[in-house]
Design a protein around this motif. Sequence first.
Motif, PDB file in Angstrom:
ATOM      1  N   ALA A  80       0.829  -1.203   0.000  1.00 26.19           N
ATOM      2  CA  ALA A  80       0.000   0.000   0.000  1.00 26.19           C
ATOM      3  C   ALA A  80       0.862   1.252   0.000  1.00 26.19           C
ATOM      4  CB  ALA A  80      -0.925   0.000   1.218  1.00 26.19           C
ATOM      5  N   LYS A  83       2.300   1.624  -3.493  1.00 27.13           N
ATOM      6  CA  LYS A  83       1.203   1.968  -4.399  1.00 27.13           C
ATOM      7  C   LYS A  83       0.854   3.451  -4.248  1.00 27.13           C
ATOM      8  CE  LYS A  83      -2.410   0.698  -7.053  1.00 27.13           C
ATOM      9  NZ  LYS A  83      -2.286   0.053  -8.383  1.00 27.13           N
ATOM     10  N   ALA A  84       0.788   3.933  -3.014  1.00 26.22           N
ATOM     11  CA  ALA A  84       0.464   5.334  -2.766  1.00 26.22           C
ATOM     12  C   ALA A  84       1.583   6.260  -3.224  1.00 26.22           C
ATOM     13  CB  ALA A  84       0.179   5.539  -1.277  1.00 26.22           C
ATOM     14  N   SER A  87       1.459   6.288  -7.137  1.00 22.58           N
ATOM     15  CA  SER A  87       0.238   6.789  -7.779  1.00 22.58           C
ATOM     16  C   SER A  87      -0.282   8.103  -7.193  1.00 22.58           C
ATOM     17  CB  SER A  87      -0.868   5.733  -7.701  1.00 22.58           C
ATOM     18  OG  SER A  87      -1.201   5.438  -6.348  1.00 22.58           O
ATOM     19  N   GLU A  88       0.017   8.385  -5.926  1.00 20.16           N
ATOM     20  CA  GLU A  88      -0.486   9.607  -5.291  1.00 20.16           C
ATOM     21  C   GLU A  88       0.602  10.314  -4.477  1.00 20.16           C
ATOM     22  OE1 GLU A  88      -4.636   9.491  -3.817  1.00 20.16           O
ATOM     23  OE2 GLU A  88      -4.387   7.315  -3.874  1.00 20.16           O
ATOM     24  N   ILE A  92       0.311  12.015  -0.483  1.00 16.66           N
ATOM     25  CA  ILE A  92       1.054  11.483   0.660  1.00 16.66           C
ATOM     26  C   ILE A  92       2.089  12.504   1.140  1.00 16.66           C
ATOM     27  CG2 ILE A  92       2.894  10.246  -0.563  1.00 16.66           C
ATOM     28  CD1 ILE A  92       2.352   7.891   1.373  1.00 16.66           C
ATOM     29  N   ASP A 120      -7.396   0.565   0.777  1.00 10.92           N
ATOM     30  CA  ASP A 120      -7.293   2.005   1.038  1.00 10.92           C
ATOM     31  C   ASP A 120      -5.800   2.352   1.053  1.00 10.92           C
ATOM     32  OD1 ASP A 120      -7.393   4.614   1.859  1.00 10.92           O
ATOM     33  OD2 ASP A 120      -8.549   4.244   3.696  1.00 10.92           O
ATOM     34  N   TYR A 121      -5.219   2.398  -0.139  1.00  9.12           N
ATOM     35  CA  TYR A 121      -3.771   2.491  -0.270  1.00  9.12           C
ATOM     36  C   TYR A 121      -3.188   3.731   0.390  1.00  9.12           C
ATOM     37  CZ  TYR A 121      -4.773  -0.987  -3.856  1.00  9.12           C
ATOM     38  OH  TYR A 121      -5.225  -2.098  -4.510  1.00  9.12           O
ATOM     39  N   LEU A 122      -3.875   4.848   0.268  1.00  8.45           N
ATOM     40  CA  LEU A 122      -3.316   6.088   0.796  1.00  8.45           C
ATOM     41  C   LEU A 122      -3.272   6.081   2.323  1.00  8.45           C
ATOM     42  CD1 LEU A 122      -2.100   8.801   0.094  1.00  8.45           C
ATOM     43  CD2 LEU A 122      -4.417   9.765   0.083  1.00  8.45           C
ATOM     44  N   SER A 123      -4.377   5.726   2.966  1.00  7.18           N
ATOM     45  CA  SER A 123      -4.422   5.716   4.429  1.00  7.18           C
ATOM     46  C   SER A 123      -3.494   4.652   5.002  1.00  7.18           C
ATOM     47  CB  SER A 123      -5.850   5.470   4.920  1.00  7.18           C
ATOM     48  OG  SER A 123      -6.703   6.534   4.549  1.00  7.18           O
ATOM     49  N   GLY A 125      -1.028   3.113   3.452  1.00  4.28           N
ATOM     50  CA  GLY A 125       0.349   3.390   3.060  1.00  4.28           C
ATOM     51  C   GLY A 125       0.985   4.464   3.924  1.00  4.28           C
TER      52      GLY A 125
END
Length: 286
Positions: A80, A83-84, A87-88, A92, A120-123, A125
């Motif tokens: 995660a 991934k975060a 991709s984001e 982050i 929920d990759y962002l949270s 991660g």
Amino acid sequence: MINSGATMRHHKKPIISPLRYPGGKAALYTKLRAIVRANDLTSGTYVEPYAGGAGAALGLLVTGQVRRIVINDLDPAIYALWKAVVSEPLAISRMIEKVELTVPEWSHQKDIYLNAPRDDYLSLGFATLFLNRTNRSGVLNGGPIGGMDQTGNYKIDARFNRKTLVERLRLIALHAKRISVANTDGMTIIKRYSKRDNTLIYADPPYFEKAGSLYLNSFTETHHSALAACLNAVSDTKWLLTYDNVPRVAELYSDRRREIFALNYSAHRVTKANEIMVFSDSLTIA
């Protein structure tokens, strides 16, 4: 088959990964860079089936040593995070800049780490990154630096440099299109990429000794044996493997070339340990 007098020179290495990992292999950057060049893989793909902190992979990518990297980790929390990050990165990064570095926030992030949905990759991660940077030795299931009462010599914010972390994410984001992130068994990744041209696989699995305290996904004897069978079956492709230097490694890889090297560990206290590197038959050793 084994070179016990090998000396590995560790010149200045790029530190790109936002994660702290006990025994992290970013220190092997110089050795891996030499192997990439010796095998004419500078336009190829570098694969880490057990990526963890992915320090070597990111160093090789950002410095232009390889064209593409594959980061795989079976741990859903580590996956995660990557991934975060890929991709984001902006999202982050903002979380890094704004989060409070306190014990109550640590407890909150610990709860997210334990209970957040796996997708929920962002949270998930970010919670993984937060705990890695605020826990003793970076061990995810450990306690906060300085203790819950913050009476230690170092406090919870000692390893959480916001500016440095954001800059590392910025560098990774510049190369994000050339990073593939996966969440599967390491042997699946080895089988998937071993027959591809212009590819180098570096396997750094959980070790035989103290694996339970350093890795959330520890290996049993069955796992170690299965991995050996998997790698030995593709000895005509380009791969290398690192392990703790225990007799069982020589037994599992008796037909492969091996080299002993020293590496510093940071879990609990700084120590230097002998480890062993195993090479596939077709790999040119630099």
